[in-house]
Scaffold this motif. Structure first.
Motif, PDB file in Angstrom:
ATOM      1  N   THR A 142       1.611  -5.442 -24.856  1.00 54.99           N
ATOM      2  CA  THR A 142       1.296  -4.069 -25.220  1.00 54.99           C
ATOM      3  C   THR A 142       2.233  -3.112 -24.483  1.00 54.99           C
ATOM      4  N   ASP A 144       0.786  -0.112 -23.886  1.00 55.20           N
ATOM      5  CA  ASP A 144      -0.255   0.763 -23.365  1.00 55.20           C
ATOM      6  C   ASP A 144      -0.866   0.176 -22.090  1.00 55.20           C
ATOM      7  N   SER A 146      -2.989   1.313 -20.131  1.00 59.53           N
ATOM      8  CA  SER A 146      -4.432   1.560 -19.975  1.00 59.53           C
ATOM      9  C   SER A 146      -5.284   0.457 -20.617  1.00 59.53           C
ATOM     10  N   LYS A 147      -4.688  -0.380 -21.457  1.00 60.25           N
ATOM     11  CA  LYS A 147      -5.438  -1.449 -22.137  1.00 60.25           C
ATOM     12  C   LYS A 147      -5.430  -2.779 -21.377  1.00 60.25           C
ATOM     13  N   GLY A 150      -8.955  -4.220 -20.166  1.00 59.52           N
ATOM     14  CA  GLY A 150      -9.781  -4.597 -21.317  1.00 59.52           C
ATOM     15  C   GLY A 150      -9.282  -5.874 -21.976  1.00 59.52           C
ATOM     16  N   TYR A 151      -7.967  -5.975 -22.126  1.00 61.23           N
ATOM     17  CA  TYR A 151      -7.399  -7.191 -22.717  1.00 61.23           C
ATOM     18  C   TYR A 151      -7.665  -8.410 -21.835  1.00 61.23           C
TER      19      TYR A 151
END
Length: 186
Positions: A142, A144, A146-147, A150-151
């Protein structure tokens, strides 16, 4: 199948040691997936400066060729643990020569047998490394940042569907494992 699975400057990756590759592949057959490639031989050339400047900065440069798929990559990892960028190249011999011309030296050559599968937005690689064993890597790339957390949680949940737990989790890269193996030989 799409190269989108390999786009991004960050990679969330969880690597697990497999007790049984056959059991892992049987579990994979029970869930929807796509095959990108199976049983490719990957050859990696890792580079650093003579004074190990990249290692000191927690960076890694690698040229990878894959056969029979014909994929050739220039890969840079670090300095952050999740930082990983790769680009396709057409001529690995020129790339190897260019790195040598710039003063980089091959610090490790490694070969592994790799299969790559897509499960939704994630990719799973199943690797066999002589002397190290069998492994499965669950990953997503990614742009991003910020992810990432979560990933990681989603990948842990996916890995649990294969019966994999934190006890099988490997935090060292293949490069680190191989270099440690070479040091213990001496």
């Amino acid at each position: 199948m799409s190269d989108d699975h390999f786009c991004g400057k960050y990679e969330v990756e969880l690597k697990y040691r497999l007790e049984s590759k056959a059991h892992f592949l049987a579990a994979l057959e029970q869930i929807p997936h796509e095959v990108m490639l199976e049983d490719n031989i990957e050859s990696d050339w890792y580079f650093d400066t003579p004074d190990s400047a990249l290692e000191a900065q927690q960076k890694s440069v690698c040229i990878r060729t894959m056969s029979p798929s014909g994929i050739k990559l220039w890969i840079v990892k670090g300095p952050e643990a999740d930082r990983c960028e790769a680009t396709n190249i057409t001529d690995e011999r020129s790339a190897l020569s260019m790195l040598n011309t710039m003063g980089y030296e091959v610090t490790l050559q490694a070969t592994k047998k790799r299969s790559i599968y897509f499960v939704g937005k994630f990719h799973i690689t199943v690797d066999v490394l002589e002397g190290l064993g069998d492994f499965a890597e669950f990953a997503i790339m990614t742009d991003d940042e910020s992810k990432l957390a979560g990933y990681k949680a989603e990948l842990e949940t996916l890995a649990s569907r294969f019966g994999l737990t934190a006890t099988a989790l490997q935090t060292k890269s293949y490069k680190q494992m191989l270099l440690e193996g070479k040091k213990s030989e001496h």
